[in-house]
Design a protein around this motif. Structure first.
Motif, PDB file in Angstrom:
ATOM      1  N   ALA A   1     -36.406  52.619 -44.020  1.00  0.00           N
ATOM      2  CA  ALA A   1     -37.189  51.745 -44.892  1.00  0.00           C
ATOM      3  C   ALA A   1     -37.653  52.476 -46.150  1.00  0.00           C
ATOM      4  CB  ALA A   1     -38.396  51.185 -44.135  1.00  0.00           C
ATOM      5  N   ASN A   2     -38.031  53.752 -46.019  1.00  0.00           N
ATOM      6  CA  ASN A   2     -38.530  54.482 -47.190  1.00  0.00           C
ATOM      7  C   ASN A   2     -37.450  54.709 -48.251  1.00  0.00           C
ATOM      8  OD1 ASN A   2     -37.229  56.431 -45.552  1.00  0.00           O
ATOM      9  ND2 ASN A   2     -38.474  58.071 -46.407  1.00  0.00           N
ATOM     10  N   LEU A   3     -36.191  54.512 -47.877  1.00  0.00           N
ATOM     11  CA  LEU A   3     -35.079  54.604 -48.827  1.00  0.00           C
ATOM     12  C   LEU A   3     -34.610  53.217 -49.275  1.00  0.00           C
ATOM     13  CD1 LEU A   3     -33.039  57.479 -47.129  1.00  0.00           C
ATOM     14  CD2 LEU A   3     -34.637  57.637 -49.055  1.00  0.00           C
ATOM     15  N   ARG A   4     -35.362  52.203 -48.867  1.00  0.00           N
ATOM     16  CA  ARG A   4     -35.070  50.803 -49.200  1.00  0.00           C
ATOM     17  C   ARG A   4     -33.699  50.331 -48.675  1.00  0.00           C
ATOM     18  NH1 ARG A   4     -38.716  48.720 -53.149  1.00  0.00           N
ATOM     19  NH2 ARG A   4     -40.049  50.362 -53.933  1.00  0.00           N
TER      20      ARG A   4
ATOM     21  N   THR B   1     -33.534  49.056 -45.588  1.00  0.00           N
ATOM     22  CA  THR B   1     -33.902  47.994 -44.662  1.00  0.00           C
ATOM     23  C   THR B   1     -35.378  47.680 -44.871  1.00  0.00           C
ATOM     24  OG1 THR B   1     -33.825  47.338 -42.328  1.00  0.00           O
ATOM     25  CG2 THR B   1     -34.452  49.615 -42.794  1.00  0.00           C
ATOM     26  N   ARG B   2     -35.833  46.615 -44.233  1.00  0.00           N
ATOM     27  CA  ARG B   2     -37.223  46.183 -44.423  1.00  0.00           C
ATOM     28  C   ARG B   2     -38.247  47.025 -43.654  1.00  0.00           C
ATOM     29  NH1 ARG B   2     -33.782  42.661 -44.924  1.00  0.00           N
ATOM     30  NH2 ARG B   2     -33.350  41.446 -43.114  1.00  0.00           N
ATOM     31  N   ASN B   3     -37.831  47.556 -42.516  1.00  0.00           N
ATOM     32  CA  ASN B   3     -38.720  48.392 -41.709  1.00  0.00           C
ATOM     33  C   ASN B   3     -37.865  49.400 -40.940  1.00  0.00           C
ATOM     34  OD1 ASN B   3     -37.776  47.155 -39.228  1.00  0.00           O
ATOM     35  ND2 ASN B   3     -39.098  45.422 -39.695  1.00  0.00           N
ATOM     36  N   ASP B   4     -38.483  50.233 -40.159  1.00  0.00           N
ATOM     37  CA  ASP B   4     -37.750  51.295 -39.468  1.00  0.00           C
ATOM     38  C   ASP B   4     -37.302  50.914 -38.056  1.00  0.00           C
ATOM     39  OD1 ASP B   4     -37.465  53.231 -41.436  1.00  0.00           O
ATOM     40  OD2 ASP B   4     -39.475  54.019 -41.089  1.00  0.00           O
ATOM     41  N   HIS B   5     -36.952  49.665 -37.844  1.00  0.00           N
ATOM     42  CA  HIS B   5     -36.495  49.250 -36.519  1.00  0.00           C
ATOM     43  C   HIS B   5     -35.230  49.998 -36.089  1.00  0.00           C
ATOM     44  CE1 HIS B   5     -34.045  46.661 -39.114  1.00  0.00           C
ATOM     45  NE2 HIS B   5     -33.220  46.538 -38.097  1.00  0.00           N
ATOM     46  N   GLN B   6     -34.361  50.379 -37.048  1.00  0.00           N
ATOM     47  CA  GLN B   6     -33.150  51.109 -36.661  1.00  0.00           C
ATOM     48  C   GLN B   6     -33.464  52.539 -36.225  1.00  0.00           C
ATOM     49  OE1 GLN B   6     -29.701  50.868 -39.141  1.00  0.00           O
ATOM     50  NE2 GLN B   6     -29.585  48.650 -38.959  1.00  0.00           N
ATOM     51  N   VAL B   7     -34.506  53.118 -36.755  1.00  0.00           N
ATOM     52  CA  VAL B   7     -34.935  54.441 -36.295  1.00  0.00           C
ATOM     53  C   VAL B   7     -35.376  54.323 -34.835  1.00  0.00           C
ATOM     54  CG1 VAL B   7     -36.638  56.291 -36.586  1.00  0.00           C
ATOM     55  CG2 VAL B   7     -35.582  55.224 -38.611  1.00  0.00           C
ATOM     56  N   ALA B   8     -36.155  53.303 -34.534  1.00  0.00           N
ATOM     57  CA  ALA B   8     -36.608  53.074 -33.152  1.00  0.00           C
ATOM     58  C   ALA B   8     -35.423  52.779 -32.240  1.00  0.00           C
ATOM     59  CB  ALA B   8     -37.615  51.925 -33.113  1.00  0.00           C
TER      60      ALA B   8
END
Length: 165
Positions: A92-95, A97-104
């Motif tokens: 998300a911080n690199l824009r 995606t909208r949030n960090d759901h893929q990190v999770a």
């Protein structure tokens, strides 16, 4: 063959550029990527913006390894086919995606021995270097096991018995 997919919703240039650069450096001609709508055009790998469902499934089945964003659809498809998959989550911080759901998501799938996680481009390249060490695994079933369904039925039956008390 290595199949790269970024999903259908948005581009993921960081992933595609890293694989494109790696393929050039290693002289790999066996990489095909689905890259989404993006201005970036890979120079060293075959690519297309989108694939039909049938084409996507054919590419996954033909692949020795799948490289993808950390989308659950891509991960589950690889697991169902018994294909090893290397994932890199959008951030998300690199824009991307909208949030960090893929990190999770990537953290949850890290325990599967046929799912490799790269947190960034540097780790992706490192993981790509060992890509031939990845082996296909036994495919997971597309449906819940009879054992799991039995446990759920027992739980529901027990819960229904207690709810009438």
């Amino acid at each position: 063959m290595i199949f790269v997919t970024v999903g259908a919703q948005m581009p993921f240039n960081r992933l595609v550029q890293a694989v494109d650069h790696w393929a050039h450096e290693r002289g790999r001609e066996d990489v095909f990527a689905q890259i989404g709508l993006t201005d970036y055009r890979p120079k060293n790998i075959q690519w297309t913006p989108f694939l039909s469902t049938e084409e996507f499934n054919q590419r996954c089945e033909a692949a020795n390894v799948i490289v993808a964003h950390a989308g659950t659809g891509s991960i589950i498809t690889a697991l169902q086919l018994g294909k090893p998959i290397l994932i890199m989550p959008r951030r998300a911080n690199l824009r991307e995606t909208r949030n960090d759901h893929q990190v999770a998501t990537s953290e949850q799938f890290r325990c599967f021995d046929s799912v490799l996680v790269a947190v960034d481009e540097k780790e992706l390249i490192t993981r790509l270097e060992g890509i031939h060490n990845l082996n296909a695994r036994r495919a997971i079933e597309p449906y819940a096991s009879h054992e799991l369904l039995g446990v759920i039925r027992e739980f529901i039956d027990d819960d229904n018995l207690h709810s009438s008390d």
